[in-house]
Design a protein around this motif. Structure first.
Motif, PDB file in Angstrom:
ATOM      1  N   THR A 191       6.903   3.634   0.538  1.00  0.00           N
ATOM      2  CA  THR A 191       6.359   4.816   1.194  1.00  0.00           C
ATOM      3  C   THR A 191       5.149   5.278   0.404  1.00  0.00           C
ATOM      4  OG1 THR A 191       8.559   5.432   1.951  1.00  0.00           O
ATOM      5  CG2 THR A 191       6.901   7.145   1.985  1.00  0.00           C
ATOM      6  N   GLN A 192       4.079   5.604   1.129  1.00  0.00           N
ATOM      7  CA  GLN A 192       2.835   6.050   0.513  1.00  0.00           C
ATOM      8  C   GLN A 192       2.353   7.296   1.250  1.00  0.00           C
ATOM      9  OE1 GLN A 192       1.208   4.270  -2.028  1.00  0.00           O
ATOM     10  NE2 GLN A 192       2.797   2.721  -2.065  1.00  0.00           N
ATOM     11  N   GLN A 193       1.478   8.040   0.600  1.00  0.00           N
ATOM     12  CA  GLN A 193       0.836   9.179   1.256  1.00  0.00           C
ATOM     13  C   GLN A 193      -0.609   8.814   1.565  1.00  0.00           C
ATOM     14  OE1 GLN A 193       1.195  12.867  -0.870  1.00  0.00           O
ATOM     15  NE2 GLN A 193       3.405  12.942  -0.620  1.00  0.00           N
ATOM     16  N   LEU A 194      -1.030   9.155   2.775  1.00  0.00           N
ATOM     17  CA  LEU A 194      -2.408   8.979   3.214  1.00  0.00           C
ATOM     18  C   LEU A 194      -2.885  10.293   3.820  1.00  0.00           C
ATOM     19  CD1 LEU A 194      -2.199   5.578   5.159  1.00  0.00           C
ATOM     20  CD2 LEU A 194      -3.083   5.946   2.851  1.00  0.00           C
ATOM     21  N   THR A 195      -4.176  10.368   4.094  1.00  0.00           N
ATOM     22  CA  THR A 195      -4.653  11.491   4.878  1.00  0.00           C
ATOM     23  C   THR A 195      -4.329  11.199   6.341  1.00  0.00           C
ATOM     24  OG1 THR A 195      -6.842  10.492   5.113  1.00  0.00           O
ATOM     25  CG2 THR A 195      -6.539  12.045   3.278  1.00  0.00           C
ATOM     26  N   SER A 196      -4.122  12.250   7.135  1.00  0.00           N
ATOM     27  CA  SER A 196      -3.750  12.026   8.535  1.00  0.00           C
ATOM     28  C   SER A 196      -4.835  11.258   9.286  1.00  0.00           C
ATOM     29  CB  SER A 196      -3.442  13.345   9.235  1.00  0.00           C
ATOM     30  OG  SER A 196      -4.554  14.205   9.196  1.00  0.00           O
ATOM     31  N   ARG A 197      -6.105  11.489   8.945  1.00  0.00           N
ATOM     32  CA  ARG A 197      -7.196  10.729   9.549  1.00  0.00           C
ATOM     33  C   ARG A 197      -7.543   9.586   8.608  1.00  0.00           C
ATOM     34  NH1 ARG A 197      -9.321  15.693   9.902  1.00  0.00           N
ATOM     35  NH2 ARG A 197     -11.288  15.108   8.940  1.00  0.00           N
ATOM     36  N   HIS A 198      -7.188   8.389   9.025  1.00  0.00           N
ATOM     37  CA  HIS A 198      -7.425   7.201   8.207  1.00  0.00           C
ATOM     38  C   HIS A 198      -7.580   5.986   9.117  1.00  0.00           C
ATOM     39  CE1 HIS A 198      -3.129   7.049   9.056  1.00  0.00           C
ATOM     40  NE2 HIS A 198      -3.295   5.736   9.024  1.00  0.00           N
ATOM     41  N   ARG A 199      -8.042   4.901   8.525  1.00  0.00           N
ATOM     42  CA  ARG A 199      -8.200   3.643   9.258  1.00  0.00           C
ATOM     43  C   ARG A 199      -7.801   2.504   8.326  1.00  0.00           C
ATOM     44  NH1 ARG A 199     -13.321   3.963   9.811  1.00  0.00           N
ATOM     45  NH2 ARG A 199     -13.293   5.096  11.759  1.00  0.00           N
ATOM     46  N   VAL A 200      -6.805   1.722   8.728  1.00  0.00           N
ATOM     47  CA  VAL A 200      -6.420   0.526   7.975  1.00  0.00           C
ATOM     48  C   VAL A 200      -7.383  -0.575   8.398  1.00  0.00           C
ATOM     49  CG1 VAL A 200      -4.615  -1.167   7.530  1.00  0.00           C
ATOM     50  CG2 VAL A 200      -4.000   1.240   7.861  1.00  0.00           C
ATOM     51  N   THR A 201      -8.093  -1.141   7.410  1.00  0.00           N
ATOM     52  CA  THR A 201      -9.130  -2.127   7.726  1.00  0.00           C
ATOM     53  C   THR A 201      -8.730  -3.554   7.389  1.00  0.00           C
ATOM     54  OG1 THR A 201     -10.189  -1.767   5.582  1.00  0.00           O
ATOM     55  CG2 THR A 201     -10.982  -0.440   7.449  1.00  0.00           C
ATOM     56  N   GLY A 202      -7.605  -3.752   6.714  1.00  0.00           N
ATOM     57  CA  GLY A 202      -7.207  -5.124   6.429  1.00  0.00           C
ATOM     58  C   GLY A 202      -6.028  -5.218   5.490  1.00  0.00           C
ATOM     59  N   VAL A 203      -5.526  -6.436   5.400  1.00  0.00           N
ATOM     60  CA  VAL A 203      -4.414  -6.776   4.517  1.00  0.00           C
ATOM     61  C   VAL A 203      -4.829  -8.023   3.756  1.00  0.00           C
ATOM     62  CG1 VAL A 203      -2.020  -7.590   4.474  1.00  0.00           C
ATOM     63  CG2 VAL A 203      -2.687  -5.799   6.077  1.00  0.00           C
ATOM     64  N   GLU A 204      -4.519  -8.061   2.465  1.00  0.00           N
ATOM     65  CA  GLU A 204      -4.839  -9.228   1.649  1.00  0.00           C
ATOM     66  C   GLU A 204      -3.782  -9.388   0.571  1.00  0.00           C
ATOM     67  OE1 GLU A 204      -7.984  -7.297  -1.478  1.00  0.00           O
ATOM     68  OE2 GLU A 204      -8.672  -7.583   0.576  1.00  0.00           O
ATOM     69  N   THR A 205      -3.837 -10.484  -0.142  1.00  0.00           N
ATOM     70  CA  THR A 205      -2.954 -10.682  -1.288  1.00  0.00           C
ATOM     71  C   THR A 205      -3.798 -10.688  -2.555  1.00  0.00           C
ATOM     72  OG1 THR A 205      -3.047 -13.076  -1.026  1.00  0.00           O
ATOM     73  CG2 THR A 205      -1.187 -11.940  -0.011  1.00  0.00           C
ATOM     74  N   ASP A 206      -3.196 -10.220  -3.622  1.00  0.00           N
ATOM     75  CA  ASP A 206      -3.864 -10.157  -4.916  1.00  0.00           C
ATOM     76  C   ASP A 206      -2.822 -10.437  -5.985  1.00  0.00           C
ATOM     77  OD1 ASP A 206      -5.534  -9.705  -7.060  1.00  0.00           O
ATOM     78  OD2 ASP A 206      -5.632  -7.540  -6.789  1.00  0.00           O
ATOM     79  N   GLY A 207      -2.878 -11.611  -6.576  1.00  0.00           N
ATOM     80  CA  GLY A 207      -1.915 -11.956  -7.623  1.00  0.00           C
ATOM     81  C   GLY A 207      -0.477 -11.980  -7.129  1.00  0.00           C
ATOM     82  N   GLY A 208      -0.270 -12.352  -5.883  1.00  0.00           N
ATOM     83  CA  GLY A 208       1.079 -12.413  -5.336  1.00  0.00           C
ATOM     84  C   GLY A 208       1.554 -11.121  -4.702  1.00  0.00           C
ATOM     85  N   ALA A 209       0.797 -10.036  -4.858  1.00  0.00           N
ATOM     86  CA  ALA A 209       1.171  -8.744  -4.251  1.00  0.00           C
ATOM     87  C   ALA A 209       0.354  -8.526  -2.981  1.00  0.00           C
ATOM     88  CB  ALA A 209       0.912  -7.611  -5.227  1.00  0.00           C
ATOM     89  N   VAL A 210       0.897  -7.732  -2.075  1.00  0.00           N
ATOM     90  CA  VAL A 210       0.200  -7.390  -0.843  1.00  0.00           C
ATOM     91  C   VAL A 210      -0.630  -6.133  -1.091  1.00  0.00           C
ATOM     92  CG1 VAL A 210       0.477  -6.675   1.561  1.00  0.00           C
ATOM     93  CG2 VAL A 210       1.967  -8.439   0.605  1.00  0.00           C
ATOM     94  N   VAL A 211      -1.867  -6.167  -0.637  1.00  0.00           N
ATOM     95  CA  VAL A 211      -2.786  -5.042  -0.757  1.00  0.00           C
ATOM     96  C   VAL A 211      -3.231  -4.641   0.649  1.00  0.00           C
ATOM     97  CG1 VAL A 211      -5.027  -4.287  -1.636  1.00  0.00           C
ATOM     98  CG2 VAL A 211      -3.590  -5.785  -3.024  1.00  0.00           C
ATOM     99  N   VAL A 212      -3.142  -3.350   0.945  1.00  0.00           N
ATOM    100  CA  VAL A 212      -3.598  -2.825   2.227  1.00  0.00           C
ATOM    101  C   VAL A 212      -4.896  -2.068   1.975  1.00  0.00           C
ATOM    102  CG1 VAL A 212      -3.040  -1.325   4.176  1.00  0.00           C
ATOM    103  CG2 VAL A 212      -1.220  -2.631   3.070  1.00  0.00           C
TER     104      VAL A 212
END
Length: 106
Positions: free
Chosen positions: A28-49
């Motif tokens: 669970t993470q906190q974001l601002t209500s107005r946001h845009r997810v622009t992609g998903v990638e991996t970095d050192g075996g972890a998922v980065v949004v």
């Protein structure tokens, strides 16, 4: 073309790009209500949004849940597919779910 779990930023609104490194398969993470997810990638075996957020002073904080699951295992009917990731354990799908406005602590 980005995806929002709550409300997309207004046209022309300045946004700050951030990278959320997910600590596990369900977080669970906190974001601002107005946001845009622009992609998903991996970095050192972890998922980065990758997310663009608006100014926190002008947009309420919300809670979202990110789920990294095997292909075809959508967490809930409200979950939005954000992208895919190639992990050491195999391919995965990354979903986001809007949980609600952050509760005020009194």
């Amino acid at each position: 073309m980005g995806k929002s779990l709550c409300v997309p930023p207004r046209p022309g609104e300045l946004c700050a790009p951030i990278r959320l490194r997910l600590p596990g398969d369900h977080s669970t993470q906190q974001l601002t209500s107005r946001h845009r997810v622009t992609g998903v990638e991996t970095d050192g075996g972890a998922v980065v949004v990758r997310v663009e957020i608006t100014d926190p002073a002008t947009s309420r904080p919300i809670d979202v849940r990110f789920d990294v699951v095997p292909p075809g295992e959508r967490p809930t009917a409200r979950s939005v597919l954000l992208g895919t990731a190639d992990l050491a354990a195999g391919p995965a799908e990354v979903y986001g779910t809007y949980l609600g406005v952050v509760a005020d602590e009194n």
